[in-house]
Write a protein that holds these residues in place. Structure first.
Motif, short mmCIF file in Angstrom:
data_model
loop_
_atom_site.label_atom_id
_atom_site.label_comp_id
_atom_site.label_asym_id
_atom_site.label_seq_id
_atom_site.Cartn_x
_atom_site.Cartn_y
_atom_site.Cartn_z
N ILE A 53 -0.13 -1.20 48.58
CA ILE A 53 -0.85 -1.04 49.91
C ILE A 53 -2.32 -1.54 49.79
O ILE A 53 -2.61 -2.30 50.67
CB ILE A 53 -0.89 0.46 50.11
N GLN A 54 -3.05 -1.09 48.61
CA GLN A 54 -4.17 -1.85 48.25
C GLN A 54 -4.50 -3.45 48.32
O GLN A 54 -5.24 -4.21 48.91
CB GLN A 54 -4.78 -1.22 47.05
N ARG A 55 -3.45 -4.04 47.79
CA ARG A 55 -3.23 -5.51 47.68
C ARG A 55 -2.95 -5.82 48.87
O ARG A 55 -3.43 -7.16 49.57
CB ARG A 55 -2.04 -5.80 46.89
N ALA A 56 -2.37 -5.40 49.94
CA ALA A 56 -2.06 -5.72 51.18
C ALA A 56 -3.25 -5.32 52.20
O ALA A 56 -3.37 -6.03 53.50
CB ALA A 56 -0.86 -5.17 51.93
N GLY A 57 -4.36 -5.15 51.63
CA GLY A 57 -5.72 -4.61 52.39
C GLY A 57 -5.81 -3.36 53.09
O GLY A 57 -6.73 -3.07 54.03
N LEU A 58 -4.76 -2.33 52.87
CA LEU A 58 -4.69 -1.14 53.68
C LEU A 58 -5.11 0.03 52.98
O LEU A 58 -5.09 0.92 53.50
CB LEU A 58 -3.47 -1.06 54.41
N TYR A 59 -5.68 -0.01 51.80
CA TYR A 59 -6.08 1.22 51.04
C TYR A 59 -7.25 0.76 50.04
O TYR A 59 -6.99 0.47 48.86
CB TYR A 59 -4.96 1.42 50.14
N PRO A 60 -8.56 0.50 50.88
CA PRO A 60 -9.57 0.01 49.89
C PRO A 60 -9.92 1.10 48.78
O PRO A 60 -9.66 2.36 49.00
CB PRO A 60 -10.73 0.08 51.00
N PRO A 61 -10.71 0.78 47.69
CA PRO A 61 -10.90 1.80 46.67
C PRO A 61 -11.83 2.52 47.12
O PRO A 61 -12.63 2.14 47.88
CB PRO A 61 -11.09 0.90 45.42
N PRO A 62 -12.10 3.65 46.62
CA PRO A 62 -13.29 4.60 46.89
C PRO A 62 -14.44 4.14 46.54
O PRO A 62 -14.44 3.27 45.44
CB PRO A 62 -12.85 5.98 46.16
N PRO A 63 -15.67 4.60 46.94
CA PRO A 63 -16.83 4.20 46.60
C PRO A 63 -17.03 4.13 44.89
O PRO A 63 -16.82 5.32 44.54
CB PRO A 63 -17.90 4.80 47.39
N GLY A 64 -17.37 3.17 44.38
CA GLY A 64 -17.61 3.19 42.93
C GLY A 64 -16.51 2.94 41.95
O GLY A 64 -16.71 2.70 40.69
N ALA A 65 -15.34 2.98 42.52
CA ALA A 65 -13.97 2.61 41.61
C ALA A 65 -14.02 1.28 41.70
O ALA A 65 -14.23 0.23 42.48
CB ALA A 65 -12.88 3.18 42.49
N SER A 66 -13.40 0.74 40.47
CA SER A 66 -13.21 -0.67 40.30
C SER A 66 -12.31 -1.35 41.51
O SER A 66 -11.13 -0.58 41.80
CB SER A 66 -12.39 -0.64 38.90
N PRO A 67 -12.62 -2.66 41.64
CA PRO A 67 -11.76 -3.18 42.73
C PRO A 67 -10.53 -3.67 42.10
O PRO A 67 -9.41 -3.89 42.54
CB PRO A 67 -12.56 -4.48 43.23
N ILE A 68 -10.15 -3.79 40.83
CA ILE A 68 -9.09 -4.12 40.10
C ILE A 68 -7.82 -3.13 40.38
O ILE A 68 -8.47 -1.73 40.39
CB ILE A 68 -9.29 -4.30 38.57
N LEU A 69 -6.69 -3.48 40.58
CA LEU A 69 -5.72 -2.52 40.83
C LEU A 69 -5.43 -1.76 39.37
O LEU A 69 -5.54 -1.89 38.44
CB LEU A 69 -4.54 -3.48 41.24
N GLY A 70 -4.64 -0.57 39.77
CA GLY A 70 -4.13 0.12 38.66
C GLY A 70 -4.39 1.71 38.53
O GLY A 70 -5.77 1.69 38.39
N LEU A 71 -3.73 2.59 38.78
CA LEU A 71 -4.40 3.85 38.91
C LEU A 71 -3.74 4.74 37.56
O LEU A 71 -3.76 6.02 37.66
CB LEU A 71 -3.60 4.37 40.02
N GLU A 72 -2.81 4.00 36.46
CA GLU A 72 -2.59 4.87 35.28
C GLU A 72 -2.50 3.92 34.19
O GLU A 72 -2.32 2.71 34.44
CB GLU A 72 -1.48 5.66 35.63
#
Length: 337
Positions: A53-72
């Motif tokens: 969803i983030q890659r599709a542009g619909l789930y921006p990372p929270p402020p201060g978080a890395s723009p690189i994907l991956g949550l675990e």
């Protein structure tokens, strides 16, 4: 311990779009751990629906978080920030990350890591944090699940679904799942589901009524939303709880509030990523105390689907979006760890 390089390989994309926008980048700056943070040399990263969803542009990372994907991720602690004991260097851990796991190095708050038990591979360890944190918070904290209750889980063979089955059974629940084929239903039963409903051939509301003798379920874990919500409410017992964690079927639901009132239902939901570091640390502490022993003794093992090379992240996303997977899709970053 080898010196940490200044640059690394990581997955990136220039513009939001389909799975094919992802590419492997060289010479990406290695992040530096700040106060209370550790730097992981990543072994494996989990692929999750929010990444797509983030890659599709619909789930921006929270402020201060890395723009690189991956949550675990799983990996080795190779650097520590201020306030973190240097004795942690060299530890093999898995972590819930604020982003950044699709890379050779990733910064994580110290309070979001868990030790990797000897019996667990690093790939399996990386497959646990996102689903374990999500299911624990939503089923046991927000959903107030109790021994002896009945849980209905949609998407029963997803990473979240398989974890919900295992945790539900470990804590004495009857688990009913829905899935989109008999093959997936069979897989869910092997994982431990008491009942599995093929939603493409069977009305799950009718099936739940038959399974429960018309009593209904105590709790629904819903990843669909949309028109599923009204149907889910019909499945609930009086005083039942409905927990929404995704809106794959639509963001709006048309529901009968008289049913909510008459059954005294609780409707809630959450998303984990924007929560504070302190909240996630408290959640980690409860998981470590209540659920991690089940990982250590082998009662809970993540259900693994496929492992892709880091550079094949686009293929991994395509597999997730096709919906054919059973369990976790992973990226191998450094298999030697």
């Amino acid at each position: 311990m080898p010196a940490v390089p200044k640059t690394m390989r990581a997955i990136g994309f220039d513009q939001p779009g389909g799975a094919d926008v992802l590419s492997l980048r060289d010479n990406v700056a290695v992040p530096q751990p700040g106060e209370g943070e550790v730097l992981l040399k990543v072994a494996y990263a989990g692929v999750n629906r929010p990444d797509c969803i983030q890659r599709a542009g619909l789930y921006p990372p929270p402020p201060g978080a890395s723009p690189i994907l991956g949550l675990e991720a799983s990996g080795e602690i190779v650097a520590v920030g201020e306030g973190v004991d240097a004795a942690r260097l060299g530890e093999h851990v898995c972590a819930l990350t604020p982003g950044g796991a699709y890379a050779e190095y990733c910064v994580v708050p110290e309070g979001h890591v868990l030790p990797v038990p000897d019996a667990l591979t690093m790939a399996e360890a990386a497959a646990l944090p996102e689903t374990l944190f999500t299911v624990w918070h939503n089923v046991f904290q927000r959903g107030m699940a109790r021994d002896g209750e009945t849980l209905l889980v949609h998407g029963g063979t997803s990473g979240i679904g398989t974890m919900a089955i295992m945790l539900g059974k470990a804590f004495g629940m009857t688990v009913i799942i829905t899935a989109g084929s008999e093959e997936k239903c069979d897989a869910a039963r092997r994982i431990g589901a008491d009942h599995a409903i093929d939603y493409k051939t069977t009305d799950f509301v009718e099936a739940v009524g038959l399974i429960t003798g018309g009593k209904g379920v105590d709790l629904v874990l819903d990843m669909v939303s949309g028109d599923y919500v009204a149907r889910n409410l019909k499945c609930l017992k009086p005083d039942g709880r409905h927990v929404t964690i995704a809106v794959l079927g639509g963001m709006k639901a048309d529901i009968n509030m008289a049913l909510v009132i008459s059954k005294r239902l609780v409707l809630t939901g959450s998303t984990l990523r924007p929560r504070s570091d302190a909240f996630k640390t408290a959640l980690r502490d409860e998981i470590y105390r209540e659920a991690w022993p089940l990982v250590e003794d082998g009662s809970i093992r993540p259900v693994m689907d496929r492992i892709f090379a880091l550079g094949d992240a686009g293929e991994a996303h395509a597999r997730m979006e096709a919906g054919d997977h059973i369990g976790k899709i992973m990226l191998a970053v450094d298999e030697d760890l």
